[in-house]
Design an enzyme around this catalytic site. Structure first.
Site, PDB file in Angstrom:
ATOM      1  N   ASP A  21       0.831  -1.205   0.000  1.00 29.95           N
ATOM      2  CA  ASP A  21       0.000   0.000   0.000  1.00 29.95           C
ATOM      3  C   ASP A  21       0.870   1.261   0.000  1.00 29.95           C
ATOM      4  OD1 ASP A  21      -2.362   1.405  -0.023  1.00 29.95           O
ATOM      5  OD2 ASP A  21      -2.683   1.287   2.141  1.00 29.95           O
ATOM      6  N   HIS A  38       2.396   3.643  -8.972  1.00 28.38           N
ATOM      7  CA  HIS A  38       2.174   2.221  -9.278  1.00 28.38           C
ATOM      8  C   HIS A  38       3.361   1.642 -10.042  1.00 28.38           C
ATOM      9  CE1 HIS A  38      -1.739   2.451  -7.586  1.00 28.38           C
ATOM     10  NE2 HIS A  38      -2.275   3.189  -8.552  1.00 28.38           N
ATOM     11  N   LEU A 132      11.228 -20.273  -4.668  1.00 29.08           N
ATOM     12  CA  LEU A 132      10.167 -19.479  -4.033  1.00 29.08           C
ATOM     13  C   LEU A 132       8.820 -19.655  -4.754  1.00 29.08           C
ATOM     14  CD1 LEU A 132       9.655 -17.029  -1.944  1.00 29.08           C
ATOM     15  CD2 LEU A 132       9.888 -15.577  -3.958  1.00 29.08           C
TER      16      LEU A 132
HETATM   17  C1  IPE Z   1      -5.399  -2.772  -0.156  1.00 29.18           C
HETATM   18  O1  IPE Z   1      -5.089  -1.436  -0.360  1.00 29.18           O
HETATM   19  C2  IPE Z   1      -5.397  -3.515  -1.450  1.00 29.18           C
HETATM   20  C3  IPE Z   1      -4.090  -3.697  -2.095  1.00 29.18           C
HETATM   21  C4  IPE Z   1      -2.932  -3.347  -1.616  1.00 29.18           C
HETATM   22  C5  IPE Z   1      -4.132  -4.364  -3.350  1.00 29.18           C
HETATM   23  P1  IPE Z   1      -6.211  -0.313  -0.510  1.00 29.18           P
HETATM   24  O2  IPE Z   1      -5.489   0.972  -0.670  1.00 29.18           O
HETATM   25  O3  IPE Z   1      -7.167  -0.701  -1.566  1.00 29.18           O
HETATM   26  O4  IPE Z   1      -6.950  -0.405   0.905  1.00 29.18           O
HETATM   27  P2  IPE Z   1      -7.883   0.630   1.669  1.00 29.18           P
HETATM   28  O5  IPE Z   1      -8.934   1.084   0.700  1.00 29.18           O
HETATM   29  O6  IPE Z   1      -7.021   1.767   2.120  1.00 29.18           O
HETATM   30  O7  IPE Z   1      -8.416  -0.138   2.825  1.00 29.18           O
HETATM   31  C1  IPE Z   2      -1.512   0.273  -3.407  1.00 26.43           C
HETATM   32  O1  IPE Z   2      -1.307   1.641  -3.396  1.00 26.43           O
HETATM   33  C2  IPE Z   2      -1.785  -0.252  -4.800  1.00 26.43           C
HETATM   34  C3  IPE Z   2      -3.143  -0.755  -5.016  1.00 26.43           C
HETATM   35  C4  IPE Z   2      -4.078  -0.851  -4.110  1.00 26.43           C
HETATM   36  C5  IPE Z   2      -3.481  -1.190  -6.356  1.00 26.43           C
HETATM   37  P1  IPE Z   2      -2.531   2.664  -3.372  1.00 26.43           P
HETATM   38  O2  IPE Z   2      -2.893   2.988  -4.779  1.00 26.43           O
HETATM   39  O3  IPE Z   2      -3.618   2.160  -2.539  1.00 26.43           O
HETATM   40  O4  IPE Z   2      -1.824   3.921  -2.700  1.00 26.43           O
HETATM   41  P2  IPE Z   2      -2.466   4.922  -1.648  1.00 26.43           P
HETATM   42  O5  IPE Z   2      -3.004   4.103  -0.519  1.00 26.43           O
HETATM   43  O6  IPE Z   2      -3.539   5.682  -2.372  1.00 26.43           O
HETATM   44  O7  IPE Z   2      -1.318   5.797  -1.226  1.00 26.43           O
HETATM   45 MG    MG Z   3      -4.124   2.386  -0.568  1.00 27.17          MG
END
Ligand code: IPE
Ligand code: IPE
Ligand code: MG
Length: 247
Positions: A21, A38, A132
């Site tokens: 995240d 990303h 792995l």
């Molecule tokens: C969780 O992250 C999902 C992934 C890392 C794929 P999100 O960014 O979607 O989670 P929330 O919405 O903050 O809970």
């Molecule tokens: C995690 O990073 C990637 C996915 C959930 C696909 P986020 O896109 O959720 O990044 P934040 O949480 O907005 O910083």
């Molecule tokens: Mg996120």
């Protein structure tokens, strides 16, 4: 106390799961669009796969796209799908060479035919590897997983192959999407949020949770070693009473 030295082999978790995240916040902090975050996150994925292999982790599970991530703006979802395709296409050779076995876990029927084909090809190309095991969770949700398991068991009951009394924890576990793989020992979530966000709900019953403020694109070997060192200091009890060790 935090340490960046790798713990001894017997204290290395067999199965590490990561909620990757913070890509968006990483980009935002640099005045860049979310997709730049990303893309940087893919570099972290490559780094962590290699580092986990080197440290003796046997299974690495990465949460890449949740069942709820479809709720994001259409342009971001589209970009994530394209990035998934190009990264998989580009990285599969490295996985084959690195003896990594790849599995994609989730409801992949929702993806384009092109992406589904690439997923199947990539899994096939790495199927004989015995290093792995890399599980990438895409269009995955813990609730989806338990629901599809329940549906499968109900179908067996309806067909007269299974008596409801025979449904125990082992049967349910066996109907889940990656049955046969040990539950995660350590779950890492980057970027500060302290929640599960519908990741492996059943399998994390006794998993050690580790939260770090580090954003996913910044998660490097040092950050991984800190998580592993923290895990090595934990005492897992699984409901039992553990006698204190002799001094
Ligand atoms: C969780 O992250 C999902 C992934 C890392 C794929 P999100 O960014 O979607 O989670 P929330 O919405 O903050 O809970
Ligand atoms: C995690 O990073 C990637 C996915 C959930 C696909 P986020 O896109 O959720 O990044 P934040 O949480 O907005 O910083
Ligand atoms: Mg996120």
């Amino acid at each position: 106390m935090s340490s960046s030295t790798t713990p001894p082999e017997e204290k290395i978790p067999y199965h590490v799961a990561i909620i990757m995240d913070g890509n968006g916040r990483w980009a935002q902090a640099r005045g860049k669009p979310r997709h730049a975050g990303h893309r940087a996150g893919v570099e972290s994925v490559r780094r962590v796969i290699e580092a986990c292999g080197n440290r003796g982790v046997r299974v690495l599970s990465l949460f890449a796209f949740s069942s709820e991530n479809w709720r994001r703006p259409e342009t971001e979802v589209k970009m994530l799908m394209e990035l998934f395709f190009t990264a998989l296409n580009r990285e599969v050779r490295r996985l084959v060479k690195g003896n990594v076995r790849l599995r994609i876990i989730g409801d992949i029927a929702a993806f384009s035919d092109k992406l589904q084909n690439l997923i199947r090809e990539s899994e096939r190309a790495t199927a004989a590897n015995d290093g792995l095991l890399l599980q990438v969770f895409a269009n995955y949700g813990g609730r989806w997983d338990i629901t599809q398991a329940a549906r499968g068991l109900a179908a067996q009951v309806q067909a007269g192959m299974l008596d409801p009394d025979q449904i125990d924890e082992e049967r349910v576990a066996g109907a889940l999407s990656f049955a046969g793989v040990a539950d995660p020992d350590l779950l890492i979530r980057t970027a500060g949020e302290q929640r599960i966000s519908n990741f492996m709900l059943w399998q994390c019953a006794y998993t050690e949770l580790y939260f770090t403020e580090v954003l996913w694109p910044d998660f490097d070997e040092g950050a991984l070693d800190e998580a592993l060192a923290d895990y090595a200091r934990r005492q897992r009890r699984f409901g039992r009473v553990v006698e204190p060790e002799d001094p």
